[in-house]
Design an enzyme around this catalytic site. Structure first.
Site, mmCIF file in Angstrom:
data_model
loop_
_atom_site.group_PDB
_atom_site.id
_atom_site.type_symbol
_atom_site.label_atom_id
_atom_site.label_comp_id
_atom_site.label_asym_id
_atom_site.label_seq_id
_atom_site.Cartn_x
_atom_site.Cartn_y
_atom_site.Cartn_z
ATOM 1 N N PRO A 139 0.795 -1.222 0.000
ATOM 2 C CA PRO A 139 0.000 0.000 0.000
ATOM 3 C C PRO A 139 0.831 1.278 0.000
ATOM 4 C CG PRO A 139 -0.178 -1.146 2.110
ATOM 5 C CD PRO A 139 0.552 -2.046 1.179
ATOM 6 N N ASN A 140 0.351 2.212 -0.782
ATOM 7 C CA ASN A 140 0.875 3.572 -0.909
ATOM 8 C C ASN A 140 2.206 3.665 -1.639
ATOM 9 O OD1 ASN A 140 -1.345 4.802 0.513
ATOM 10 N ND2 ASN A 140 -0.478 3.907 2.356
ATOM 11 N N ARG A 155 5.023 10.900 -2.571
ATOM 12 C CA ARG A 155 4.690 10.662 -1.165
ATOM 13 C C ARG A 155 5.916 10.900 -0.277
ATOM 14 N NH1 ARG A 155 4.303 4.878 1.697
ATOM 15 N NH2 ARG A 155 3.691 5.602 3.752
ATOM 16 N N TYR A 161 11.029 8.936 1.294
ATOM 17 C CA TYR A 161 11.018 7.943 0.218
ATOM 18 C C TYR A 161 11.705 8.383 -1.065
ATOM 19 C CZ TYR A 161 7.617 5.765 3.290
ATOM 20 O OH TYR A 161 7.005 5.194 4.376
ATOM 21 N N ASN A 216 8.024 -5.506 -0.436
ATOM 22 C CA ASN A 216 7.886 -4.329 0.407
ATOM 23 C C ASN A 216 6.403 -4.238 0.718
ATOM 24 O OD1 ASN A 216 7.618 -1.824 1.604
ATOM 25 N ND2 ASN A 216 9.113 -0.836 0.261
ATOM 26 N N ALA A 259 2.828 -0.698 5.070
ATOM 27 C CA ALA A 259 2.276 -0.729 6.427
ATOM 28 C C ALA A 259 1.794 -2.118 6.830
ATOM 29 C CB ALA A 259 1.141 0.288 6.547
ATOM 30 N N ASP A 283 1.739 -15.799 7.170
ATOM 31 C CA ASP A 283 1.324 -17.179 6.890
ATOM 32 C C ASP A 283 1.502 -17.533 5.418
ATOM 33 O OD1 ASP A 283 0.688 -17.440 9.563
ATOM 34 O OD2 ASP A 283 -1.487 -17.336 9.258
ATOM 35 N N GLU A 299 12.326 -9.395 2.567
ATOM 36 C CA GLU A 299 11.580 -8.217 3.008
ATOM 37 C C GLU A 299 12.435 -6.977 2.753
ATOM 38 O OE1 GLU A 299 9.999 -6.260 7.208
ATOM 39 O OE2 GLU A 299 10.487 -8.386 7.154
ATOM 40 N N HIS A 351 12.559 -2.539 2.735
ATOM 41 C CA HIS A 351 12.008 -1.225 3.082
ATOM 42 C C HIS A 351 12.938 -0.156 2.542
ATOM 43 C CE1 HIS A 351 9.043 -3.061 5.636
ATOM 44 N NE2 HIS A 351 10.009 -3.830 6.104
ATOM 45 N N ARG A 389 12.319 5.360 12.611
ATOM 46 C CA ARG A 389 11.021 6.026 12.458
ATOM 47 C C ARG A 389 10.129 5.762 13.677
ATOM 48 N NH1 ARG A 389 8.714 5.056 6.749
ATOM 49 N NH2 ARG A 389 7.406 6.772 7.446
#
Length: 143
Positions: A9-10, A17, A22, A71, A74, A84, A95, A97, A104
């Site tokens: 999301p986003n 943004r 970012y 990524n 949130a 899962d 993963e 970011h 943060r």
């Protein structure tokens, strides 16, 4: 070599943004550069703001891809369902970011998906994705 990058999301708003966190480049601007660096890898890309769609896409690719770079935005901090899903896949998941989540807000310090992932890369801007591609390529050579 097949690698799938999934943004949550986003992240469709990269470049506009919160550029102080970012950066000012969109992922669509960055992706061709990443693909050019790894011409022998087929790098696919998917983005969704919907948790279930992220799960569906990971399940589609998670038994044939050499690696998934995720990524989860949130959802990283809230989604047991993503955790899962990752555990059920054959493909390793890295993963990623863009920001260093540990610098943060406190709620970003805990990841619900890290324990299910092969590894975590954070804090290197969009270059975090390149580092994740390197990790997938290295893991594939080691197996």
């Amino acid at each position: 070599m097949k690698i799938l990058i999934i943004n949550g999301p986003n992240l469709n708003l990269l470049g506009t943004r919160e550029p102080g966190i970012y950066g000012t480049s969109s992922f669509d601007d960055y992706l061709p550069q990443l693909r050019a660096q790894y011409p022998d890898a087929e790098i696919d890309y998917y983005q969704s703001n919907v948790e279930g769609e992220l799960i569906n896409r990971m399940q589609q690719a998670g038994f044939t891809a050499d690696g998934i770079i995720l990524n989860a935005g949130a959802y990283t901090h809230t989604s047991i369902a993503l955790h899962d899903c990752i555990r059920s896949l054959k493909s390793p998941v890295i993963e990623v970011h863009i920001s260093n989540v540990h610098q943060r807000e406190e709620f970003r310090h805990r990841s619900m998906i890290s324990a299910a992932c092969r590894g975590v890369i954070c804090g290197f801007g969009l270059d975090s994705y390149r580092l994740a591609v390197e990790a997938v390529l290295h893991a594939a050579k080691s197996e």
